[in-house]
Write a protein that holds these residues in place. Sequence first.
Motif, PDB file in Angstrom:
ATOM      1  N   ASP A  37      13.018 -67.124  -0.145  1.00 44.97           N
ATOM      2  CA  ASP A  37      13.319 -67.570   1.216  1.00 44.97           C
ATOM      3  C   ASP A  37      14.167 -68.828   1.251  1.00 44.97           C
ATOM      4  N   ASP A  38      13.823 -69.800   0.414  1.00 45.47           N
ATOM      5  CA  ASP A  38      14.502 -71.093   0.531  1.00 45.47           C
ATOM      6  C   ASP A  38      14.418 -71.887  -0.764  1.00 45.47           C
ATOM      7  N   ALA A  39      14.997 -73.092  -0.731  1.00 46.05           N
ATOM      8  CA  ALA A  39      15.030 -73.945  -1.915  1.00 46.05           C
ATOM      9  C   ALA A  39      13.638 -74.404  -2.321  1.00 46.05           C
ATOM     10  N   ALA A  40      12.765 -74.578  -1.361  1.00 44.00           N
ATOM     11  CA  ALA A  40      11.396 -74.978  -1.675  1.00 44.00           C
ATOM     12  C   ALA A  40      10.715 -73.922  -2.532  1.00 44.00           C
ATOM     13  N   ALA A  41      10.966 -72.650  -2.216  1.00 40.85           N
ATOM     14  CA  ALA A  41      10.394 -71.566  -3.009  1.00 40.85           C
ATOM     15  C   ALA A  41      10.970 -71.559  -4.420  1.00 40.85           C
ATOM     16  N   ALA A  42      12.266 -71.842  -4.541  1.00 40.38           N
ATOM     17  CA  ALA A  42      12.894 -71.904  -5.866  1.00 40.38           C
ATOM     18  C   ALA A  42      12.325 -73.070  -6.669  1.00 40.38           C
ATOM     19  N   ARG A  43      12.088 -74.170  -5.995  1.00 44.85           N
ATOM     20  CA  ARG A  43      11.524 -75.358  -6.663  1.00 44.85           C
ATOM     21  C   ARG A  43      10.161 -75.044  -7.265  1.00 44.85           C
ATOM     22  N   THR A  44       9.369 -74.272  -6.549  1.00 44.22           N
ATOM     23  CA  THR A  44       8.061 -73.859  -7.054  1.00 44.22           C
ATOM     24  C   THR A  44       8.203 -72.835  -8.170  1.00 44.22           C
ATOM     25  N   ARG A  45       9.104 -71.885  -7.988  1.00 42.15           N
ATOM     26  CA  ARG A  45       9.270 -70.802  -8.965  1.00 42.15           C
ATOM     27  C   ARG A  45       9.747 -71.324 -10.316  1.00 42.15           C
ATOM     28  N   ILE A  46      10.607 -72.329 -10.292  1.00 42.84           N
ATOM     29  CA  ILE A  46      11.144 -72.906 -11.529  1.00 42.84           C
ATOM     30  C   ILE A  46      10.030 -73.338 -12.466  1.00 42.84           C
ATOM     31  N   LYS A  47       8.971 -73.885 -11.904  1.00 43.55           N
ATOM     32  CA  LYS A  47       7.866 -74.394 -12.724  1.00 43.55           C
ATOM     33  C   LYS A  47       7.180 -73.278 -13.499  1.00 43.55           C
ATOM     34  N   HIS A  48       7.249 -72.055 -12.991  1.00 41.08           N
ATOM     35  CA  HIS A  48       6.646 -70.915 -13.675  1.00 41.08           C
ATOM     36  C   HIS A  48       7.618 -70.258 -14.657  1.00 41.08           C
ATOM     37  N   LEU A  49       8.911 -70.477 -14.451  1.00 40.41           N
ATOM     38  CA  LEU A  49       9.915 -69.841 -15.295  1.00 40.41           C
ATOM     39  C   LEU A  49      10.208 -70.626 -16.569  1.00 40.41           C
ATOM     40  N   ILE A  50      10.024 -71.953 -16.528  1.00 38.60           N
ATOM     41  CA  ILE A  50      10.356 -72.795 -17.678  1.00 38.60           C
ATOM     42  C   ILE A  50       9.085 -73.240 -18.384  1.00 38.60           C
ATOM     43  N   PRO A  51       8.927 -72.920 -19.661  1.00 36.94           N
ATOM     44  CA  PRO A  51       7.724 -73.322 -20.392  1.00 36.94           C
ATOM     45  C   PRO A  51       7.619 -74.848 -20.517  1.00 36.94           C
ATOM     46  N   GLU A  52       6.439 -75.355 -20.408  1.00 39.07           N
ATOM     47  CA  GLU A  52       6.220 -76.787 -20.575  1.00 39.07           C
ATOM     48  C   GLU A  52       6.659 -77.201 -21.974  1.00 39.07           C
ATOM     49  N   GLY A  53       7.358 -78.326 -22.057  1.00 40.46           N
ATOM     50  CA  GLY A  53       7.830 -78.832 -23.338  1.00 40.46           C
ATOM     51  C   GLY A  53       9.195 -78.334 -23.761  1.00 40.46           C
ATOM     52  N   ALA A  54       9.782 -77.409 -22.999  1.00 40.79           N
ATOM     53  CA  ALA A  54      11.103 -76.889 -23.343  1.00 40.79           C
ATOM     54  C   ALA A  54      12.167 -77.958 -23.139  1.00 40.79           C
ATOM     55  N   SER A  55      13.225 -77.895 -23.939  1.00 38.14           N
ATOM     56  CA  SER A  55      14.373 -78.772 -23.700  1.00 38.14           C
ATOM     57  C   SER A  55      15.201 -78.154 -22.579  1.00 38.14           C
ATOM     58  N   VAL A  56      15.445 -78.943 -21.530  1.00 41.10           N
ATOM     59  CA  VAL A  56      16.095 -78.413 -20.329  1.00 41.10           C
ATOM     60  C   VAL A  56      17.276 -79.297 -19.940  1.00 41.10           C
ATOM     61  N   PHE A  57      18.416 -78.684 -19.762  1.00 36.71           N
ATOM     62  CA  PHE A  57      19.597 -79.395 -19.270  1.00 36.71           C
ATOM     63  C   PHE A  57      19.893 -78.954 -17.843  1.00 36.71           C
ATOM     64  N   THR A  58      19.980 -79.907 -16.932  1.00 38.80           N
ATOM     65  CA  THR A  58      20.352 -79.595 -15.554  1.00 38.80           C
ATOM     66  C   THR A  58      21.835 -79.904 -15.361  1.00 38.80           C
ATOM     67  N   ALA A  59      22.596 -78.889 -15.044  1.00 43.48           N
ATOM     68  CA  ALA A  59      24.015 -79.076 -14.777  1.00 43.48           C
ATOM     69  C   ALA A  59      24.189 -79.820 -13.455  1.00 43.48           C
ATOM     70  N   ALA A  60      25.283 -80.558 -13.323  1.00 43.22           N
ATOM     71  CA  ALA A  60      25.569 -81.258 -12.074  1.00 43.22           C
ATOM     72  C   ALA A  60      25.663 -80.245 -10.950  1.00 43.22           C
ATOM     73  N   SER A  61      24.859 -80.435  -9.909  1.00 42.54           N
ATOM     74  CA  SER A  61      24.786 -79.435  -8.852  1.00 42.54           C
ATOM     75  C   SER A  61      24.173 -80.034  -7.603  1.00 42.54           C
ATOM     76  N   GLU A  62      24.862 -79.887  -6.476  1.00 46.17           N
ATOM     77  CA  GLU A  62      24.298 -80.335  -5.208  1.00 46.17           C
ATOM     78  C   GLU A  62      23.066 -79.509  -4.851  1.00 46.17           C
ATOM     79  N   THR A  63      23.063 -78.246  -5.242  1.00 45.20           N
ATOM     80  CA  THR A  63      21.905 -77.398  -4.979  1.00 45.20           C
ATOM     81  C   THR A  63      20.662 -77.957  -5.661  1.00 45.20           C
ATOM     82  N   LEU A  64      20.801 -78.339  -6.927  1.00 43.19           N
ATOM     83  CA  LEU A  64      19.663 -78.909  -7.648  1.00 43.19           C
ATOM     84  C   LEU A  64      19.252 -80.255  -7.067  1.00 43.19           C
ATOM     85  N   ARG A  65      20.236 -81.057  -6.690  1.00 43.04           N
ATOM     86  CA  ARG A  65      19.918 -82.378  -6.138  1.00 43.04           C
ATOM     87  C   ARG A  65      19.202 -82.263  -4.796  1.00 43.04           C
ATOM     88  N   LEU A  66      19.748 -81.463  -3.918  1.00 44.73           N
ATOM     89  CA  LEU A  66      19.186 -81.341  -2.575  1.00 44.73           C
ATOM     90  C   LEU A  66      17.811 -80.669  -2.575  1.00 44.73           C
TER      91      LEU A  66
END
Length: 209
Positions: A37-66
Motif C-alpha cells: 500500500d505505501d512506504a510505511a508497509a515497505a519499511r516494515t517489510r524490509i525488516k523481514h527481508l534482510i537477515p539481522e547482521g547482514a552487510s547492507v548498502f543503501t543507495a542514495a535515494s529520496e524514496t529511502l530517505r523519505l
Amino acid sequence: MTTPIPATLFADPAPTQRLERAATALTAHGFTVEILDDAAAARTRIKHLIPEGASVFTAASETLRLSGIDEDINTGGRYQAVKPRVLAMDRVTGADDIRRLIASPDVVVGSVAALTETGSLVVASASGSQLPAYAGGAASAIWIVGAQKVVPDLSTALRRVEDHALPLESARAQVAYGQPSAINRLLILNAEPHPGRGTVLLLREAIGF
C-alpha cells in the motif's frame, strides 16, 4: 501499442491495473514482486527481508530517505551498515576498500528512476556507485518503487528519467553538493537470472523522484 505519457503526469501514481501488469512482467523475468500500500508497509517489510547482521548498502535515494528506510538501516544497529563505515573512511587512502564495500554487500537497497509495464527496471546515476551492486555484485537486491515510476515501455521510461527525475535530482544535488546531477551512467535490468536475488516492493503511492 502504448500511449505516451505526458511529462506532467510522471508524478501521478499509476492505477492498480498498470501496477499489476508491471508486477506480472517482472515476475516472468525472474524478479520477486510484492505490491504494498505505501512506504510505511515497505519499511516494515524490509525488516523481514534482510537477515539481522547482514552487510547492507543503501543507495542514495529520496524514496529511502523519505520512507525512513535509510535511517533504519544505517542507524538502527540491526545490520552491518556499509554507508556509515564508508563515510568514516579516508576517500583517498581508502578508495579501494570503499569501492569493494559498496560493490559487493550482502544486500543493496535502493530505488529506480522508472519501471516499465513490460518488466524492466531503469536506473540513472551520476557517479555509478550503486550500479555494480544492483547489477550483480550484491548477493541480494531490494528496490522500493513508487507508483508514479511505472510507465508503459522503455522509451517512456527514458523520457521520464530525462524530463522528470533528472531536473528534480539536479535541484537536490545543487543544494547538497553545489553542482547539478547528470545521467552519466544508465543501467537497465531486463531480467534477474538468479531466482530470489532481486526483489521489487512496488507501492500503490507515489514517493521519491
